[in-house]
Design a protein around this motif. Structure first.
Motif, mmCIF file in Angstrom:
data_model
loop_
_atom_site.group_PDB
_atom_site.id
_atom_site.type_symbol
_atom_site.label_atom_id
_atom_site.label_comp_id
_atom_site.label_asym_id
_atom_site.label_seq_id
_atom_site.Cartn_x
_atom_site.Cartn_y
_atom_site.Cartn_z
ATOM 1 N N ASP A 163 10.119 -0.670 -3.496
ATOM 2 C CA ASP A 163 8.881 -0.124 -2.939
ATOM 3 C C ASP A 163 8.719 -0.766 -1.568
ATOM 4 O O ASP A 163 8.455 -1.969 -1.467
ATOM 5 C CB ASP A 163 7.712 -0.484 -3.861
ATOM 6 C CG ASP A 163 6.434 0.240 -3.492
ATOM 7 O OD1 ASP A 163 6.504 1.351 -2.945
ATOM 8 O OD2 ASP A 163 5.355 -0.310 -3.757
ATOM 9 N N SER A 199 10.529 4.136 -2.974
ATOM 10 C CA SER A 199 9.157 4.594 -2.776
ATOM 11 C C SER A 199 8.551 3.872 -1.584
ATOM 12 O O SER A 199 9.005 2.798 -1.176
ATOM 13 C CB SER A 199 8.313 4.368 -4.033
ATOM 14 O OG SER A 199 8.272 2.990 -4.366
ATOM 15 N N ASP A 215 5.307 2.032 0.112
ATOM 16 C CA ASP A 215 4.056 1.333 -0.152
ATOM 17 C C ASP A 215 3.084 1.670 0.982
ATOM 18 O O ASP A 215 3.122 1.049 2.051
ATOM 19 C CB ASP A 215 4.300 -0.173 -0.231
ATOM 20 C CG ASP A 215 3.032 -0.955 -0.548
ATOM 21 O OD1 ASP A 215 1.953 -0.336 -0.609
ATOM 22 O OD2 ASP A 215 3.129 -2.188 -0.731
ATOM 23 N N THR A 250 0.069 1.120 1.316
ATOM 24 C CA THR A 250 -0.924 0.097 1.656
ATOM 25 C C THR A 250 -0.396 -0.818 2.762
ATOM 26 O O THR A 250 -1.148 -1.636 3.296
ATOM 27 C CB THR A 250 -1.287 -0.764 0.434
ATOM 28 O OG1 THR A 250 -0.148 -1.533 0.027
ATOM 29 C CG2 THR A 250 -1.759 0.113 -0.711
ATOM 30 N N LYS A 251 0.880 -0.675 3.059
ATOM 31 C CA LYS A 251 1.508 -1.425 4.165
ATOM 32 C C LYS A 251 2.090 -0.408 5.139
ATOM 33 O O LYS A 251 3.279 -0.102 5.102
ATOM 34 C CB LYS A 251 2.586 -2.363 3.635
ATOM 35 C CG LYS A 251 2.052 -3.432 2.677
ATOM 36 C CD LYS A 251 3.174 -4.272 2.102
ATOM 37 C CE LYS A 251 2.617 -5.337 1.155
ATOM 38 N NZ LYS A 251 3.714 -6.137 0.533
#
Length: 300
Positions: free
Chosen positions: A40, A111, A113, A115-116
């Motif tokens: 991720d 995948s 991430d 959020t980053k």
């Protein structure tokens, strides 16, 4: 420590691949660089410079992706005028497409991430990145960016000749951006190649001005003997590719500047995405960069 830190200036351990989705299935034509190992990974959107091809950043993108990031490079236009408003809107549209659209094109074991999520831009692409982050063009974003990077950003032809949407205000620390920012500059960007053409990153609208308006936290690196396009691939094909060697003042070769830009981007994102600030501090304090740094500054 110095050995492991210096490794960010080269290709990392992760193998990478490039994906070119069908143009009709994405907001704009895209190149996606992704690790192939299961994981991720943080995501970085990288915006190309004025009249350049996204493919000109392939070596830089492979380097960054090999250190554990997914890189998306949209082709924002083929031909365009001075107004960059549409480009800001396109990047907002692309950002909103990511949650549902991107997973369809990633390998099944990989995948993103979200959020980053980082946003970077080179030259005019840097202006577009800052314009979006500063909401200079009214857009509605479904995602929140976590880091902003300007790679030799340019806001027009000269002070007083900014292009739309204007980004610079010439008020120190006026950028109200709620995320860490890094500005990378080229020492030769403000030097004319010849009297017939203006400098590619003119003084008054370049990296120095962008950094002066940044707030904490921010960092600033200027590579002394390298030019505005020296982070591109060694070979850039076509008329536009050949022009990249003719219009701007260049260093002796692109490889050191490209490795530096890739490395400092990785160090910055490792710091603010993973809390691993030793990489960024080593570049600041230990002078391990593959180029001579003309200026280094941090706002912490």
């Amino acid at each position: 420590m110095s050995c492991s830190v210096s490794s960010i200036f080269g290709v990392g351990e992760l193998k990478t691949q490039v994906i070119k989705p069908e143009e009709t299935l994405t907001p704009k034509p895209l190149l996606i660089y992704t690790p192939v190992e299961a994981g991720d990974y943080p995501l970085l959107i990288l915006l190309h410079g004025y009249l350049l091809q996204n493919s000109f950043y392939s070596q830089l993108s492979h380097q960054i992706a090999s250190h554990g990031l997914i890189i998306i490079l949209p082709q924002l236009y083929s031909v365009t005028g001075p107004d960059a408003t549409k480009e800001v809107e396109y990047v907002a549209e692309l950002t909103n497409w990511l949650p549902e659209g991107l997973p369809k094109f990633l390998p099944p074991q990989v995948s993103a991430d979200l959020t980053k999520l980082g946003l970077a831009g080179h030259s005019r692409g840097g202006k577009v990145a800052f314009a979006l982050a500063l909401n200079r063009v009214k857009t509605e974003l479904k995602l929140k960016f976590s880091a902003l990077i300007g790679i030799d950003p340019v806001d027009g032809m000269d002070k007083g000749k900014q292009t739309v949407p204007k980004v610079l205000t010439y008020v120190p620390h006026s950028f109200n951006i709620e995320m860490p920012v890094m500005v990378i500059g080229s020492g030769l960007g403000e030097v004319r190649k010849n009297p017939l053409f203006p400098a590619c990153a003119p003084k008054g609208v370049n990296h120095e001005n962008f950094y002066n308006e940044c707030c904490k936290p921010a960092c600033y690196f200027v590579a002394k003997d390298y030019g505005h396009l020296d982070m591109l691939d060694d070979k850039t094909n076509g008329i536009r590719g050949k022009a990249t060697y003719c219009l701007c003042k260049n260093g002796k070769c692109r490889e050191p500047m490209r490795r530096f830009v890739g490395g400092v981007v990785v160090a910055f994102l490792k710091g603010y995405f993973e809390g691993k600030f030793s990489y960024l501090m080593a570049i600041k304090d230990d002078k391990i960069a593959p180029v001579e740094l003309q200026k280094v500054d941090f706002l912490l």
